[in-house]
Write an enzyme that holds these catalytic residues in place. Structure first.
Site, PDB file in Angstrom:
ATOM      1  N   HIS A  35       9.973  -9.428  47.769  1.00 27.15           N
ATOM      2  CA  HIS A  35      10.287  -8.637  47.042  1.00 27.15           C
ATOM      3  C   HIS A  35      11.442  -7.548  47.393  1.00 27.15           C
ATOM      4  O   HIS A  35      12.449  -7.354  47.049  1.00 27.15           O
ATOM      5  CB  HIS A  35       9.179  -7.964  46.163  1.00 27.15           C
ATOM      6  CG  HIS A  35       9.551  -6.994  45.159  1.00 27.15           C
ATOM      7  ND1 HIS A  35       8.975  -7.001  43.775  1.00 27.15           N
ATOM      8  CD2 HIS A  35      10.069  -5.852  45.435  1.00 27.15           C
ATOM      9  CE1 HIS A  35       9.546  -6.027  43.034  1.00 27.15           C
ATOM     10  NE2 HIS A  35      10.334  -5.093  44.156  1.00 27.15           N
ATOM     11  N   GLU A  36      10.972  -6.970  48.643  1.00 24.17           N
ATOM     12  CA  GLU A  36      11.801  -5.836  49.426  1.00 24.17           C
ATOM     13  C   GLU A  36      13.035  -6.343  49.997  1.00 24.17           C
ATOM     14  O   GLU A  36      14.080  -5.937  49.678  1.00 24.17           O
ATOM     15  CB  GLU A  36      10.977  -5.163  50.244  1.00 24.17           C
ATOM     16  CG  GLU A  36       9.599  -4.408  49.924  1.00 24.17           C
ATOM     17  CD  GLU A  36       9.979  -3.481  48.692  1.00 24.17           C
ATOM     18  OE1 GLU A  36      11.015  -3.057  48.454  1.00 24.17           O
ATOM     19  OE2 GLU A  36       9.111  -3.383  47.841  1.00 24.17           O
ATOM     20  N   HIS A  42      15.676  -6.901  47.596  1.00 28.69           N
ATOM     21  CA  HIS A  42      16.566  -5.778  46.880  1.00 28.69           C
ATOM     22  C   HIS A  42      17.889  -5.657  48.005  1.00 28.69           C
ATOM     23  O   HIS A  42      18.901  -5.081  47.425  1.00 28.69           O
ATOM     24  CB  HIS A  42      15.796  -4.566  47.221  1.00 28.69           C
ATOM     25  CG  HIS A  42      14.786  -4.246  46.057  1.00 28.69           C
ATOM     26  ND1 HIS A  42      15.258  -3.826  45.101  1.00 28.69           N
ATOM     27  CD2 HIS A  42      13.455  -3.968  46.218  1.00 28.69           C
ATOM     28  CE1 HIS A  42      14.254  -3.567  44.171  1.00 28.69           C
ATOM     29  NE2 HIS A  42      13.387  -3.810  44.928  1.00 28.69           N
TER      30      HIS A  42
END
Ligand code: ZN
Length: 186
Positions: A141-142, A145
């Site tokens: 998820h990170e 980004h």
């Protein structure tokens, strides 16, 4: 140290590909200050992780939690210029993800459950590790980004995209992550 403003979905900083940090600058004051500020901001907003573009800095740096050490304390990994390799495309883990840049919402996303990560840490040391389960999801998820990707882009069934309260009331209650006190948001 400072608590930074978190960019919300719609801000262009969340949609661009972030720039690589030169490894020799990692131990310098600018990157070190950024790491401290991202950490402090993540803790302030109860995030399980936070990426630099979420605080308006389009560089390849993120912090990912979701891991507990032998003494029961949360372990955070600071990842600079991370590269993720999926180890088993068929072994997937689904959960309702949240994001500090998409406040109040949850969406069902399925991601590979085991990954290999190569990155630099905050001391400028090269990391190379394998990770499984929830912490592997947080890292993906990170790292998304850093490429301008939000979890909402990965929701396949839009009936499983909902406000937090409705998600908890009406959607898949069997998912264990919905019962945790800590918000799985990053
Ligand atoms: Zn996020």
């Amino acid at each position: 140290m400072a608590i930074l403003k978190v960019a919300r979905m719609g801000h262009p900083v969340l949609r661009r590909k972030c720039e690589t940090i030169e490894p020799e600058k990692i131990t310098g004051p600018e990157v070190q200050r950024l790491i401290r500020d991202i950490f402090e901001t993540m803790v302030e907003y109860n995030g399980v992780g936070l990426a630099a573009p979420q605080v308006h800095m389009p560089v390849r740096l993120c912090i990912a939690g979701g891991e507990v050490d032998d003494e029961g304390r949360t372990r955070y990994r600071i990842l600079i210029n991370p590269e993720v390799t999926v180890l088993d495309e068929d072994n997937r883990l689904g959960m309702y993800e949240g994001c500090l840049s998409v406040p109040g919402m949850r969406g069902w996303v399925e991601r590979p459950a085991s990954i290999k990560v190569v990155a630099w840490n905050e001391k400028g040391e090269k990391l190379d590790f394998v990770l499984e389960g929830f912490p592997a999801v947080v890292i993906q998820h990170e790292c998304d980004h850093l490429d301008g990707i939000l979890y909402v882009d990965r929701i396949e069934d839009m009936t499983k995209f909902a406000f937090e309260e409705e998600a908890e009331r009406f959607l898949d209650a069997a998912d264990e992550n919905m019962d945790e006190d800590e918000e799985p948001a990053g």
